[in-house]
Design an enzyme around this catalytic site. Structure first.
Site, short mmCIF file in Angstrom:
data_model
loop_
_atom_site.label_atom_id
_atom_site.label_comp_id
_atom_site.label_asym_id
_atom_site.label_seq_id
_atom_site.Cartn_x
_atom_site.Cartn_y
_atom_site.Cartn_z
N LYS A 1 0.86 -1.19 0.00
CA LYS A 1 0.00 0.00 0.00
C LYS A 1 0.89 1.23 0.00
O LYS A 1 2.06 1.21 0.40
CB LYS A 1 -0.94 0.02 1.20
N ASP B 1 -3.15 -0.85 10.51
CA ASP B 1 -3.26 -0.91 9.05
C ASP B 1 -3.88 -2.20 8.54
O ASP B 1 -4.18 -2.31 7.35
CB ASP B 1 -1.87 -0.74 8.41
#
EC number: 2.7.1.148
Length: 282
Positions: A13, A138
């Site tokens: 990401k 996350d």
């Protein structure tokens, strides 16, 4: 070696922006950030065991086994679900540790989704994301698999669809300590909140960048080099830095120039993670 019954990606990401709004009484920071996935990442293989044992295998040095997020995720799901089955898990590591591109969190999310499938638990995304949050802030965005504007400590997610350019990601050979950066006395902690929509573009800085540049000259050097060709940004607390390009050819051209002295890779931005695209066809 037992053959894997299921092979799944664990995508990287990027934090396209990261604003720190303040510090909470519990010591955590209030954040606003924009997550987007890359079509590049680690790969995990899974094979069922009948004896309840969770076993991780990898050739990568420096990957702790029992304390690894993959093993923690598997054991947490096993405990919460009451499942008596086990799993052999293979990790092919491509993402750097301490790079700010979500390697450990993504591996944990892929583990939760892979085991949910193979153990036939039937847990929905909400339940898996809630468990994922206990492993790391996350993890939920990887469980949900959609680009998102995140608030709170990163756990409040609003799906968004920013542009999907090609990125060149540079990987300085240094692991940045997130705890060290967030405890930096000079860290910006008073950024005014912004609205989720329209998707943030112009106001897209990373409040951790200055602190990371001060402490890690390798990251500062990578930002300066990439900045000669495009806007260079820091993802998370680093160490990885990235720049957007309109097409693969331009990203490849700059990559060829910079990766003579720096490690890096070119990847497409994606608002739906390649993990979820794979799961949809199973």
């Amino acid at each position: 070696m037992v053959e894997a019954q299921l092979v799944l990606p664990a995508p990287a990401k990027l934090n396209l922006m990261l604003h720190i709004l303040g510090r909470r009484p519990d010591g955590y920071h209030e954040l606003q950030t924009l997550f987007q996935f890359l079509d590049y990442g680690d790969e995990l293989g899974f094979a069922l065991r009948q004896d309840g044992v969770i076993r991780l295998q990898t050739d990568v040095p420096g990957v702790a086994h029992d304390s690894n997020l993959i093993v923690k995720a598997a054991r947490a799901l096993q405990k919460q679900s009451g499942c008596t089955l086990g799993m052999d898990i293979w990790l092919e590591k491509r993402l750097p540790m301490g790079g700010g591109i979500g390697g450990g969190s993504s591996d944990a999310a892929t583990t939760l989704l892979g085991l949910n499938h193979l153990w036939q638990l039937g847990w929905d995304e909400d339940r898996l994301a809630q468990l994922g949050l206990t492993l790391g802030a996350d993890v939920p965005v990887f469980v949900r698999g959609h680009a998102a504007f995140a608030e709170g400590v990163g756990e409040i997610l609003t799906p968004v669809d920013p542009e999907e350019p090609w990125y060149l990601v540079l990987v300085p050979q240094v692991a940045v300590s997130t705890a060290e950066i967030f405890s930096d006395p000079l860290l910006t902690r008073d950024t005014a909140p912004i609205k989720v929509r329209p998707v943030p573009k112009g106001n897209s800085r990373n409040d951790c960048k200055a602190a990371v540049e001060r402490r890690y000259p390798e990251v500062r050097n990578a930002l300066n080099l990439l900045g000669k060709f495009t806007e260079a940004k820091l993802t998370g607390t680093g160490s990885c830095v990235f720049g957007a390009f309109p097409n693969k050819a331009e990203a490849d051209k700059v990559s060829a120039l910079l990766t003579e002295t720096l490690t890096g890779f070119v990847a497409k931005g994606s608002n739906i993670s390649m993990l979820h695209r794979k799961l949809q066809i199973l």
